[in-house]
Write an enzyme that holds these catalytic residues in place. Structure first.
Site, PDB file in Angstrom:
ATOM      1  N   SER A 239      -1.273 -12.047  -2.740  1.00 46.45           N
ATOM      2  CA  SER A 239      -1.269 -13.256  -1.919  1.00 46.45           C
ATOM      3  C   SER A 239      -2.456 -14.148  -2.290  1.00 46.45           C
ATOM      4  O   SER A 239      -2.528 -14.641  -3.406  1.00 46.45           O
ATOM      5  CB  SER A 239      -1.267 -12.889  -0.426  1.00 46.45           C
TER       6      SER A 239
ATOM      7  N   LYS B  62       8.268 -11.555   2.498  1.00 47.06           N
ATOM      8  CA  LYS B  62       6.962 -11.658   3.148  1.00 47.06           C
ATOM      9  C   LYS B  62       7.016 -10.905   4.468  1.00 47.06           C
ATOM     10  O   LYS B  62       7.248 -11.480   5.545  1.00 47.06           O
ATOM     11  CB  LYS B  62       6.597 -13.128   3.376  1.00 47.06           C
TER      12      LYS B  62
END
Length: 628
Positions: free
Chosen positions: A392, A192
């Site tokens: 996401s 991430k």
């Protein structure tokens, strides 16, 4: 005296009311005048011109009605389904003698969207419709479309510069340390990388690994697609040693492109216009190089989409944010309301969710997911169609799907969440400012951006992030029928190209929105040939229509756009400027957007080259403050 003051207030009120009425009448008259355009039946023979002086997007932003009056810069955007529908309709329309691509100021698009438009152009070309492309210079995105043309023209003074995906990102750790800002980052997922610019001065090995795989995959797809559409284009030299190719012609980039089969003809706009006039007819009394033209907006209006149908299509496009939002941004409450209203007011038999989003607020993503789950609870088949990206939060809202469609170049995954809170206790201490106070509980006054967070607050937020990640894993596990451990392995915030995503189980099939609608019709036991889609979205109000008409009139009166430059070197410099503007916008959105985030920032650089108006204005203001 009171009587005089009262009379004066009355007169002022009457004056204000009259001014308001006059303004309303003026805009109503202006709207009516601007609406007096040729009817669809008035479309005559000519060339359909796709003057793409902006990006191709899934859902254009709504232009403020007074933007043109105030002098605000307005960037044009082109809806993907309008462009594809116009090309497909033109393929069998005898009035359309040719399709012209004007790519001089093309604003780019995500790879999957470019692929859809290029495929439509190839269908037209294979059906015998001439497709001609023109630009002063071509870069990656524009050439992806131009390669589908039967003739590629370029200005003799122009050239091509192919950079491929990737490039530098900005990292702010050094500046943050110098300013004394304490950046509290809460995340799950070793890939991430959205928060890395605030914690590192360079890219982490994990992020570099993921980016290398993603960019390499997308670049190979670009090269293969161009080679299929235009086999004679000798790309290898331009991608590995462009300086040698250009030096071989004494620095004449136009001739270098011609010799390499990259373009077919060198000529200015007048020469190109004369060539189009041979196919579409010339316009008497017009400047040299004019030809009979059919504008894209007029052709789209002449071929509207159905307004009723049994298959609801809801679009989740742009950043996912809490509350309500206008088109081009996915407001959680707005999208959910579209779905609930569609279920209540229309006889829907299936729901297609078109996703083109890098994600955003987890809370808003869950709001949209619950609305989709309500449709599923009522027995409607749920089909997700992924556009340019569904990462996401964009993947979060896709989890209720019975089947997921994507393109090989769709950017998806990024299963991971994070939160970020900057605090300024060290910054303020440098100028002698401190904070103190009575706190009856560990969370009193927290998170405190002035005095800093405490250990309990950090622990609570991190635990919430970890819980949210487990929820994400569980949703994906149940939807994709994969063990949670496997989802965690392919999650960790890593971004995948659609082809790889299909191999690892995040995507079911390759296909377009039309394919998804046909699948939804099949699952609802409707005749795919007769099943129509109805779009669950905001209908343009009079103000938006007024802005659109003004924009169309400006196109008629002035074909020049002060935005993107047209020569190759200036174009690439302009694209870098847009990248910087987007990066600054990302910083602003991260530090001002509260709540837990499921967002993919690394996806942004793979999409449209033109930054949003807000990001551009902020970047320009920064340059002014720096004296640049």
């Amino acid at each position: 005296m009171k009587l005089v003051r009262g009379a004066w207030r009355l007169l002022v009120g009457i004056k204000d009311a009259l001014v308001l009425v006059a303004m309303l009448l003026f805009f109503a008259a202006l709207f009516a005048a601007l609406n007096s355009r040729p009817t669809p039946a008035a479309i005559k023979d000519g060339a359909l011109v796709l003057d793409l002086d902006g990006p191709i997007v899934e859902q254009p932003e709504e232009v403020p009605p007074l933007a043109f009056v105030s002098g605000q810069e307005v960037g044009r955007q082109y809806r993907l389904r309008d462009v594809v529908r116009a090309i497909d309709k033109a393929r069998g329309d005898d009035r359309v003698k040719a399709i012209v691509l004007d790519l001089d100021r093309f604003g780019g698009a995500y790879p999957a969207l470019l692929g859809e438009v290029a495929d439509a152009l190839l269908r037209a070309r294979q059906a015998g419709k001439p497709v001609l492309a023109y630009a002063t210079a071509y870069t990656d995105g524009g050439y992806r479309l131009a390669a589908a043309a039967s003739e590629i023209w370029m200005d003799p003074m122009g050239g091509t510069l192919f950079a491929g995906p990737g490039g530098n990102r900005l990292y702010y750790k050094g500046l943050i340390d110098r300013l004394g800002v304490n950046t509290h980052v809460y995340r799950v997922g070793k890939f991430k990388s959205a928060v890395e610019p605030y914690t590192r001065a360079d890219e982490s090995p994990e992020s570099r690994e993921a980016s290398t795989a993603l960019y390499g995959n997308l670049f190979e797809q670009w090269k293969e697609a161009v080679a299929r559409a235009r086999p004679k284009a000798q790309l290898a030299g331009w991608l590995t040693a462009p300086e040698q190719v250009v030096r071989a012609t004494g620095g004449d980039m136009g001739q270098a492109n011609l010799r390499s089969g990259i373009v077919d003809k060198l000529g200015d706009r007048v020469a190109f216009g004369r060539r189009v006039a041979q196919l579409a007819g010339s316009e008497s009394g017009k400047p040299a190089g004019s030809f009979r033209e059919i504008k894209l907006a007029s052709y789209v209006d002449a071929n509207p989409v159905p307004t009723d149908g049994a298959i609801g299509v809801v679009t989740v496009a742009g950043e996912i944010v809490d509350g309500k939002a206008d088109p081009g941004t996915a407001g959680g409450d707005t999208i959910a309301k579209f779905i609930y209203d569609g279920l209540a007011q229309k006889q829907l038999k299936a729901l297609v969710v078109r996703v083109d989003s890098p994600g955003g607020s987890v809370l808003a993503s869950e709001r949209i997911r619950l609305a989709i789950m309500e449709a599923k609870r009522r027995g409607l088949p749920i089909v997700v169609s992924m556009g340019g990206l569904a990462a996401s939060g964009g993947y979060w809202v896709s989890t209720p799907a019975d089947v997921i469609f994507a393109e090989p170049s769709t950017i998806t995954g990024s299963i991971g969440i994070f939160g970020i809170i900057p605090t300024f206790e060290n910054t303020l201490a440098k100028i002698g400012v401190t904070s103190d106070g009575v706190k009856l509980t560990p969370l009193a006054g927290q998170p405190d951006v002035i005095g800093g967070t405490n250990a309990q607050t950090d622990a609570v937020i991190q635990a919430s992030i970890e819980h949210g990640y487990r929820q994400f894993l569980t949703r994906v596990s149940q939807s994709r029928r994969l063990p949670i451990a496997r989802v965690d392995e392919i999650g960790q915030g890593r971004v995948w190209a659609g082809g790889t995503a299909r191999q690892i189980g995040l995507v079911d099939r390759f296909g377009t929105l039309d394919d998804a609608v046909a699948e939804a019709a099949r699952r609802a036991k409707l005749d795919p040939a007769g099943a129509k889609a109805v779009y669950l979205e905001k209908k343009p109000g009079w103000a938006a229509q007024l802005a659109r008409q003004i924009s169309a009139r400006e196109d008629d009166e002035d074909d020049e756009d002060a935005g993107a430059p047209t020569d190759a070197l200036a174009r690439m410099a302009w694209e870098q400027r847009q990248t910087l503007a987007r990066a600054l916008g990302d910083v602003r959105r991260l530090v001002t957007g509260g709540g837990i985030q499921a967002r993919c920032l690394e996806c942004g650089g793979l999409g449209p080259t033109r930054a949003s108006g807000g990001d551009t204005r902020m970047f320009d203001a920064l340059l002014v403050r720096l004296g640049l």
